[in-house]
Scaffold this motif. Structure first.
Motif, mmCIF file in Angstrom:
data_model
loop_
_atom_site.group_PDB
_atom_site.id
_atom_site.type_symbol
_atom_site.label_atom_id
_atom_site.label_comp_id
_atom_site.label_asym_id
_atom_site.label_seq_id
_atom_site.Cartn_x
_atom_site.Cartn_y
_atom_site.Cartn_z
ATOM 1 N N GLU A 59 0.818 -1.208 0.000
ATOM 2 C CA GLU A 59 0.000 0.000 0.000
ATOM 3 C C GLU A 59 0.854 1.261 0.000
ATOM 4 O O GLU A 59 0.454 2.281 -0.570
ATOM 5 N N ALA A 60 2.012 1.215 0.630
ATOM 6 C CA ALA A 60 2.907 2.379 0.613
ATOM 7 C C ALA A 60 3.289 2.752 -0.815
ATOM 8 O O ALA A 60 3.346 3.935 -1.172
ATOM 9 N N ARG A 62 1.503 2.033 -3.563
ATOM 10 C CA ARG A 62 0.333 2.510 -4.304
ATOM 11 C C ARG A 62 -0.033 3.943 -3.912
ATOM 12 O O ARG A 62 -0.440 4.747 -4.757
ATOM 13 N N GLN A 63 0.119 4.286 -2.654
ATOM 14 C CA GLN A 63 -0.135 5.663 -2.241
ATOM 15 C C GLN A 63 0.889 6.616 -2.853
ATOM 16 O O GLN A 63 0.546 7.721 -3.287
ATOM 17 N N ALA A 64 2.134 6.181 -2.902
ATOM 18 C CA ALA A 64 3.173 7.027 -3.482
ATOM 19 C C ALA A 64 2.954 7.238 -4.970
ATOM 20 O O ALA A 64 3.254 8.320 -5.500
ATOM 21 N N ALA A 66 0.225 7.710 -6.535
ATOM 22 C CA ALA A 66 -0.692 8.835 -6.705
ATOM 23 C C ALA A 66 0.047 10.162 -6.564
ATOM 24 O O ALA A 66 -0.204 11.112 -7.321
ATOM 25 N N ALA A 67 0.969 10.231 -5.606
ATOM 26 C CA ALA A 67 1.761 11.456 -5.427
ATOM 27 C C ALA A 67 2.724 11.664 -6.591
ATOM 28 O O ALA A 67 2.913 12.794 -7.053
ATOM 29 N N GLU A 124 -0.841 4.440 -14.056
ATOM 30 C CA GLU A 124 -1.154 5.796 -13.581
ATOM 31 C C GLU A 124 -0.171 6.840 -14.103
ATOM 32 O O GLU A 124 -0.454 8.048 -14.027
ATOM 33 N N GLU A 189 6.249 12.389 -0.004
ATOM 34 C CA GLU A 189 5.138 11.481 -0.248
ATOM 35 C C GLU A 189 5.264 10.715 -1.561
ATOM 36 O O GLU A 189 4.460 9.803 -1.826
ATOM 37 N N PHE A 192 8.852 5.587 -1.946
ATOM 38 C CA PHE A 192 8.278 4.494 -1.166
ATOM 39 C C PHE A 192 9.273 3.356 -1.000
ATOM 40 O O PHE A 192 10.240 3.239 -1.748
#
Length: 231
Positions: A59-60, A62-64, A66-67, A124, A189, A192
Motif C-alpha cells: 500500500e505504501a 500505491r499511495q506514493a 498517486a503522489a 497511472e 510522499e 516508497f
C-alpha cells in the motif's frame, strides 16, 4: 513537516546534527527535471494480491504512485522534462551481476524480468511527448544509462527524484545526482519502500547531506510557479 525519521533520533543525535550544521536547505534551481525511479508494476503489486508480487512495496507504493502522478502531471503541464527508469533483468539472469549473490533470480511474470507484466510502468503514469523512458540495470538511474547526457543537453540544474525503493534505487540516484552537482529534491510522499525503517533512515540520510526532502505540496507549488512565470 512531520518527517518519518524524527522518532529514531536521540538527543545526542540532534546535538551532532546541530554541531555539524547538517541539513541546510539547498533550494530549487532554475531548470528542473523530474526523475521517476522504477515505478513499475512489480514494485507496487496489486491491492489484495500482494502475496502474488514478490517485490511489492504494498500500500505504501500505491499511495506514493498517486503522489508521483501529481508531480509528473504538474511538471508536464509546466514543460518540465520527465525521465522514467525501468529496472529489468534478462530472463536467464545473464545481466544481473553481483546482485544474484544477494538474491535469487525469480521466475515470475510479476517480477522485473524483461518483457514481463511486472516490468511494465504503472498505468497511472503516462510519459508525455518529450519525456524519456529508459532501462537501467543497476540501482542508480545514472549508472550505465544516458541520463547524465540528457540532463546536460537540457541545461538541468535540479532533479526532483521520485519512485522506489527509497533505500535502494532512489537513494543511489540521489547520491549520484549530488556527485554530479545537481540539486536533488525528494518529495516525501512521492517515494516508497517495503520496510518503514529503511524508508525513514534513507530519507534522513539524504536530507542530512545530499538532498532536500520536502512536502509534496511545496514541490508542486514550485512547478506551478514555473508555468506561471512562463505565461
Amino acid at each position: 513537516m512531520t518527517t518519518p525519521w524524527q522518532s529514531y533520533l536521540s538527543e545526542q543525535d540532534r546535538a551532532v546534527l546541530a554541531r555539524g550544521k547538517f541539513g541546510r536547505r539547498m533550494g530549487f534551481g532554475r531548470r528542473p527535471a523530474v526523475v521517476v525511479i522504477d515505478a513499475q508494476k512489480y514494485m507496487v503489486g496489486e491491492a489484495g494480491r500482494d502475496a502474488d508480487w514478490p517485490s511489492s512495496c504494498g500500500e505504501a507504493g500505491r499511495q506514493a504512485v498517486a503522489a508521483i502522478a501529481e508531480v509528473v502531471g504538474t511538471a508536464q503541464g509546466a514543460g518540465v522534462p520527465c525521465f522514467f527508469t525501468l529496472f529489468e533483468i534478462a530472463r536467464d539472469g545473464s545481466d544481473i551481476g553481483v546482485y544474484r549473490r544477494k538474491r535469487d533470480l525469480l521466475d515470475s511474470e510479476h517480477w522485473c524480468l524483461a518483457g514481463s507484466e511486472g516490468a511494465q510502468l504503472v498505468p497511472e503514469l503516462q510519459p508525455a511527448a518529450g519525456d524519456v523512458v529508459f532501462v537501467k540495470k543497476k540501482p542508480s538511474g545514472f549508472h550505465g544509462t544516458p541520463l547524465l547526457g540528457y540532463l546536460v543537453d537540457r541545461g538541468i540544474d535540479t532533479l526532483i527524484v521520485t519512485g522506489g525503493a527509497t533505500s535502494n534505487c532512489v537513494r543511489a540516484t540521489v547520491f549520484d545526482a549530488a556527485s554530479w552537482n545537481f540539486r536533488a529534491i525528494v518529495p516525501q510522499e512521492a517515494v516508497f519502500d517495503r520496510i518503514p525503517i529503511s524508508h525513514a533512515v534513507s530519507l534522513f540520510d539524504m536530507d542530512r547531506q545530499f538532498a532536500d526532502v520536502l512536502p509534496l505540496a511545496e514541490v508542486t507549488a514550485y512547478l506551478k510557479g514555473l508555468k506561471a512565470d512562463a505565461e
